[in-house]
Structures are given as C-alpha cells and as structure tokens.
Write an enzyme that holds these catalytic residues in place. Structure first.
Site, PDB file in Angstrom:
ATOM      1  N   HIS A   1      -7.648  -5.044  -0.708  1.00  0.00           N
ATOM      2  CA  HIS A   1      -6.443  -4.222  -0.611  1.00  0.00           C
ATOM      3  C   HIS A   1      -5.360  -4.866   0.254  1.00  0.00           C
ATOM      4  O   HIS A   1      -4.223  -4.411   0.262  1.00  0.00           O
ATOM      5  CB  HIS A   1      -6.823  -2.847  -0.042  1.00  0.00           C
ATOM      6  CG  HIS A   1      -5.725  -1.840  -0.112  1.00  0.00           C
ATOM      7  ND1 HIS A   1      -5.136  -1.458  -1.309  1.00  0.00           N
ATOM      8  CD2 HIS A   1      -5.081  -1.139   0.860  1.00  0.00           C
ATOM      9  CE1 HIS A   1      -4.180  -0.558  -1.059  1.00  0.00           C
ATOM     10  NE2 HIS A   1      -4.127  -0.356   0.248  1.00  0.00           N
TER      11      HIS A   1
ATOM     12  N   ASP B   1      -9.784  -4.048  -6.090  1.00  0.00           N
ATOM     13  CA  ASP B   1      -9.234  -3.403  -4.896  1.00  0.00           C
ATOM     14  C   ASP B   1      -9.942  -2.066  -4.718  1.00  0.00           C
ATOM     15  O   ASP B   1      -9.878  -1.201  -5.591  1.00  0.00           O
ATOM     16  CB  ASP B   1      -7.722  -3.212  -5.084  1.00  0.00           C
ATOM     17  CG  ASP B   1      -7.024  -2.555  -3.894  1.00  0.00           C
ATOM     18  OD1 ASP B   1      -7.688  -1.881  -3.092  1.00  0.00           O
ATOM     19  OD2 ASP B   1      -5.792  -2.709  -3.782  1.00  0.00           O
TER      20      ASP B   1
ATOM     21  N   SER C   1       0.838  -1.196   0.000  1.00  0.00           N
ATOM     22  CA  SER C   1       0.000   0.000   0.000  1.00  0.00           C
ATOM     23  C   SER C   1       0.883   1.259   0.000  1.00  0.00           C
ATOM     24  O   SER C   1       1.756   1.394  -0.833  1.00  0.00           O
ATOM     25  CB  SER C   1      -0.952  -0.052   1.206  1.00  0.00           C
ATOM     26  OG  SER C   1      -1.907   0.960   1.166  1.00  0.00           O
TER      27      SER C   1
END
Length: 270
Positions: free
Chosen positions: A246, A217, A95
């Site tokens: 995610h 996502d 991320s």
C-alpha cells in the site's frame, strides 16, 4: 507563517512555475515522499504538509468532529493553498489523500490542473455490487485490535500494509510514523477512513485524474482502480504497477518514482 501552515508543518521546497502538492496517507507523514522530492526540486515548487492527526502534528489541534469526515481534511488542503496564494497545482495524493484531493477539487476545480491518485479508494467495504476488499467484521476486528493494544497492532499492521517483513526499511519507517500517532486519534482517523463511502462524489470530479496502483495491495484491491476510472466525471488514466503493498513509493521507489514523475510531466492525451 499562517496558522494553517504552522499547524500542518507546511514546507515549501524547490522553485519553478509549476506547483506540486504532496499529500500523504494514513499512518505516515510528509517524510513518505523522501524518495520523490529530490527529483522535483530543480523545476517545481513543492508543497509538503502533514495531515492533522499525523504524529508530527500537535494532537491538541485535532478536532474529532471536524475530522469525522474527509471533508475536514479537504478544507485543510484548500486553506493551505489559499494561505500560500496558489492559483493552480498538480496534486499528488496517497491513499486517503487521493480521495481528499478529489473532494477538494470538487469544491475548487480551478485550483487543480490534475490529480495523481496513488493507492486511493472511494470505499473500503464490500457491497453487493462493489468489491472494496473488507467485510464489516474485518474492520470491527481491526478497530478492536487498535483500541486494545495500539503498539502491538502497529507491529502487526505495518508489514501487512507495506507488503514486506519486519526487517525491511520501509516496514520500519511505516511502523515508526504509525506508532507516532496518538492511539485515540489513530483509531478515530482509521474509523473515518475505513467506514467512508465517497463513490457518490466521483462523478463530480472533473479534473483529470491519473490513477496509480500496486498489483497487490492489502487495503485496495486492484479492481478499485478500474472502478475509479469508470466513475470519475472527467478524464482519467490507470497504471497498475508490478509492485506489492500500500506504500509503494516507500517500499519500491525504483519502480514507483519514475512512474509518478511520468504522470506529473505528461497529461492525459485528449
């Protein structure tokens, strides 16, 4: 143990000539790598840490000015590597930490043999010529919800982000680490991440990049992985997995861990 190591709960596991740094994303901590770590212990030296602001770090150490940009986190990564005298590493960033690793690599490309970017995005906001997945109004509502009732927001956001129902272990795990953050810090970090734009920097990233992404996502549309691939300054490769969510390393470890291991072990063919 150095100051940086202590503040960021640095752990060094395993042994081997190859050092791997595992960097987690927003709302999680180093525990997000629990399915991956056992596969690396035998032949790698693993560095785990918690980014400042994570619920496992001391909130008194969180400097709102320093962490108003992702550069603050990138300097933390470099400080950890310096304190541990790491000469070179494979950096696995999930991320926001995918972009944090990219920033760190622009400053010190010599320290990174490759970046493995999982669910990373240089820009979350849509623009005329760019699809990031969010309109400003979406983000304003998200920030307002976080500010007004953080616990309720966590309960709603966790299943959306993970891509599962509240009963799933992965959703419960993400809810726990998300809720562990101090609400004002969580809001500040979310604003820094979601309002950031690091597209301009991508061309300066010369370290080979392995871009890994879920097919679906909430936070990062699949086209973003292709955007990264097209705009990074060095060699890159994209793998879109048949996963949803995610945090695929938490929600679909059976699919994701072999993919990560393959990218750790194999270099981009020249």
């Amino acid at each position: 143990m150095g100051i940086v190591e202590e503040a960021q709960n640095v752990k060094i596991l395993g042994s081997g000539n190859q050092t791997i740094v595992l960097a987690h994303g927003f709302g999680t901590d180093q525990s997000v790598w629990k399915h991956l770590v056992p596969h690396l212990l035998d032949d790698h030296r693993i560095i785990l840490f918690d980014t400042m602001g994570a619920g496992t770090t001391n909130p008194d150490y969180f400097d709102f000015d320093r962490y108003s940009t992702l550069e603050g986190y990138a300097y933390d990564v470099l400080a950890i590597l310096e304190e541990l005298q790491v000469q070179s590493c494979i950096y696995v960033g999930h991320s926001v930490s995918a972009v944090i690793g990219a920033i760190a690599s622009v400053n010190r490309p010599d320290l990174f043999t490759k970046l493995i970017m999982i669910s990373g995005s240089p820009r979350y906001l849509n623009e005329v010529d760019y699809y990031g997945g969010f309109e400003q109004e979406d983000l304003n509502q998200l920030f307002e919800a976080m500010a007004s009732n953080y616990k309720a927001w966590c309960s709603g956001f966790a299943p959306l982000a993970v891509g599962g129902d509240m009963e799933s272990v992965a959703v419960q795990e993400f809810s726990r680490t998300l809720f562990n953050m101090r609400p004002d810090i969580a809001l500040s970090v979310a604003q820094t991440i979601f309002q950031s734009d690091y597209r301009y920097m991508l061309g300066h990233v010369t370290v080979p990049c392995h871009i890994i992404q879920s097919m679906k996502d909430l936070a990062v549309p699949v086209v973003v992985s292709e955007y990264l691939h097209q705009h990074l300054g060095g060699q890159s490769i994209v793998e879109v997995m048949s996963t949803e969510g995610h945090l695929p390393q938490l929600s679909s470890p059976d699919v994701v861990i072999p993919v990560i291991l393959r990218h750790i072990r194999h270099n981009i063919a020249t």
